[in-house]
Design a protein around this motif. Structure first.
Motif, mmCIF file in Angstrom:
data_model
loop_
_atom_site.group_PDB
_atom_site.id
_atom_site.type_symbol
_atom_site.label_atom_id
_atom_site.label_comp_id
_atom_site.label_asym_id
_atom_site.label_seq_id
_atom_site.Cartn_x
_atom_site.Cartn_y
_atom_site.Cartn_z
ATOM 1 N N UNK A 1 0.844 -1.189 0.000
ATOM 2 C CA UNK A 1 0.000 0.000 0.000
ATOM 3 C C UNK A 1 0.880 1.241 0.000
ATOM 4 N N UNK A 2 0.468 2.225 -0.750
ATOM 5 C CA UNK A 2 1.216 3.477 -0.848
ATOM 6 C C UNK A 2 0.483 4.554 -0.071
ATOM 7 N N UNK A 3 1.232 5.336 0.672
ATOM 8 C CA UNK A 3 0.646 6.455 1.412
ATOM 9 C C UNK A 3 1.334 7.752 1.016
ATOM 10 N N UNK A 4 0.545 8.822 0.983
ATOM 11 C CA UNK A 4 1.077 10.163 0.754
ATOM 12 C C UNK A 4 0.851 10.971 2.026
ATOM 13 N N UNK A 5 1.901 11.554 2.530
ATOM 14 C CA UNK A 5 1.802 12.328 3.768
ATOM 15 C C UNK A 5 2.279 13.744 3.504
ATOM 16 N N UNK A 6 1.350 14.699 3.695
ATOM 17 C CA UNK A 6 1.685 16.108 3.481
ATOM 18 C C UNK A 6 2.097 16.766 4.783
ATOM 19 N N UNK A 7 2.847 17.845 4.662
ATOM 20 C CA UNK A 7 3.212 18.662 5.811
ATOM 21 C C UNK A 7 3.506 20.075 5.323
ATOM 22 N N UNK A 8 3.520 21.026 6.270
ATOM 23 C CA UNK A 8 3.920 22.380 5.935
ATOM 24 C C UNK A 8 2.813 23.400 5.881
ATOM 25 N N UNK A 9 1.561 22.975 6.046
ATOM 26 C CA UNK A 9 0.475 23.934 6.037
ATOM 27 C C UNK A 9 0.463 24.774 7.297
ATOM 28 N N UNK A 10 -0.422 25.766 7.312
ATOM 29 C CA UNK A 10 -0.527 26.601 8.487
ATOM 30 C C UNK A 10 -1.169 27.938 8.181
ATOM 31 N N UNK A 11 -1.015 28.856 9.113
ATOM 32 C CA UNK A 11 -1.573 30.202 9.002
ATOM 33 C C UNK A 11 -0.454 31.167 8.616
ATOM 34 N N UNK A 12 -0.718 31.986 7.614
ATOM 35 C CA UNK A 12 0.286 32.945 7.159
ATOM 36 C C UNK A 12 -0.423 34.238 6.786
ATOM 37 N N UNK A 13 0.281 35.345 6.924
ATOM 38 C CA UNK A 13 -0.293 36.642 6.567
ATOM 39 C C UNK A 13 -0.216 36.862 5.058
ATOM 40 N N UNK A 14 -1.106 37.689 4.536
ATOM 41 C CA UNK A 14 -1.029 38.013 3.100
ATOM 42 C C UNK A 14 0.356 38.532 2.735
ATOM 43 N N UNK A 15 0.855 38.041 1.590
ATOM 44 C CA UNK A 15 2.198 38.397 1.156
ATOM 45 C C UNK A 15 3.264 37.452 1.654
ATOM 46 N N UNK A 16 2.898 36.569 2.551
ATOM 47 C CA UNK A 16 3.862 35.634 3.112
ATOM 48 C C UNK A 16 4.091 34.420 2.242
ATOM 49 N N UNK A 17 4.901 33.495 2.750
ATOM 50 C CA UNK A 17 5.265 32.288 2.011
ATOM 51 C C UNK A 17 5.091 31.051 2.885
ATOM 52 N N UNK A 18 4.844 29.938 2.226
ATOM 53 C CA UNK A 18 4.810 28.630 2.873
ATOM 54 C C UNK A 18 5.385 27.615 1.909
ATOM 55 N N UNK A 19 5.924 26.545 2.465
ATOM 56 C CA UNK A 19 6.417 25.444 1.645
ATOM 57 C C UNK A 19 5.745 24.159 2.098
ATOM 58 N N UNK A 20 5.027 23.536 1.184
ATOM 59 C CA UNK A 20 4.384 22.256 1.458
ATOM 60 C C UNK A 20 5.280 21.124 0.982
ATOM 61 N N UNK A 21 5.221 20.024 1.720
ATOM 62 C CA UNK A 21 5.960 18.820 1.342
ATOM 63 C C UNK A 21 5.012 17.638 1.333
ATOM 64 N N UNK A 22 5.305 16.680 0.481
ATOM 65 C CA UNK A 22 4.515 15.445 0.417
ATOM 66 C C UNK A 22 5.450 14.305 0.074
ATOM 67 N N UNK A 23 5.481 13.311 0.940
ATOM 68 C CA UNK A 23 6.318 12.139 0.703
ATOM 69 C C UNK A 23 5.444 10.924 0.465
ATOM 70 N N UNK A 24 5.726 10.219 -0.612
ATOM 71 C CA UNK A 24 5.052 8.957 -0.910
ATOM 72 C C UNK A 24 5.884 7.828 -0.336
ATOM 73 N N UNK A 25 5.226 6.949 0.423
ATOM 74 C CA UNK A 25 5.936 5.830 1.039
ATOM 75 C C UNK A 25 5.210 4.531 0.750
ATOM 76 N N UNK A 26 5.935 3.432 0.881
ATOM 77 C CA UNK A 26 5.374 2.116 0.596
ATOM 78 C C UNK A 26 6.138 1.470 -0.541
ATOM 79 N N UNK A 27 5.524 0.480 -1.149
ATOM 80 C CA UNK A 27 6.164 -0.254 -2.243
ATOM 81 C C UNK A 27 5.988 0.560 -3.528
#
Length: 122
Positions: A1-27
């Motif tokens: 089974x393959x899983x995708x796990x995201x991270x990096x979300x949150x609250x940010x002010x207008x004009x700001x930046x965020x970086x999301x990550x997603x790792x696929x794991x399994x076979x």
């Protein structure tokens, strides 16, 4: 089974930046394309950005020049660098993997992550 796990979300002010990550794991033998979708309250899920094998990238018009998608193929990971965020970018962001091959027969499958909330607000 393959899983995708995201991270990096949150609250940010207008004009700001965020970086999301997603790792696929399994076979996993290979993944054709990895993408980010988003769904705002009361709206349909929409494609934000996608990178296919070979480095081909496509973006929604609303995020061009602001968001950058990238993949780390050896780690089956995809990133979304989001800059100059606006309240209209507020949504749950989902990772998506297409053309995932997990056995020698070469059958392909598609997977979704559980989503990560991005809120842009002052």
């Amino acid at each position: 089974q393959v899983q995708l796990v995201e991270s990096g979300g949150g609250l940010v002010q207008p004009g700001g930046s965020l970086r999301l990550s997603c790792e696929a794991s399994g076979r996993i033998f290979s993944i054709d394309a990895m993408a980010w979708y988003r769904q705002a309250p009361g709206k349909q899920r929409e494609l934000v950005a996608v990178e296919s094998t070979g480095g081909r990238r496509n973006y929604a018009d609303s995020v061009k020049e602001r968001f950058i998608i990238s993949r780390q193929y050896a780690k089956n990971t995809v990133y979304l660098q989001m800059n100059n965020l606006t309240p209209e970018d507020t949504a749950v962001y989902y990772c998506h993997a297409r053309g995932v091959v997990s056995d020698w027969l070469g059958a392909e499958s598609t997977y979704w992550g559980q989503g990560t909330q991005v809120t842009v607000s002052s």
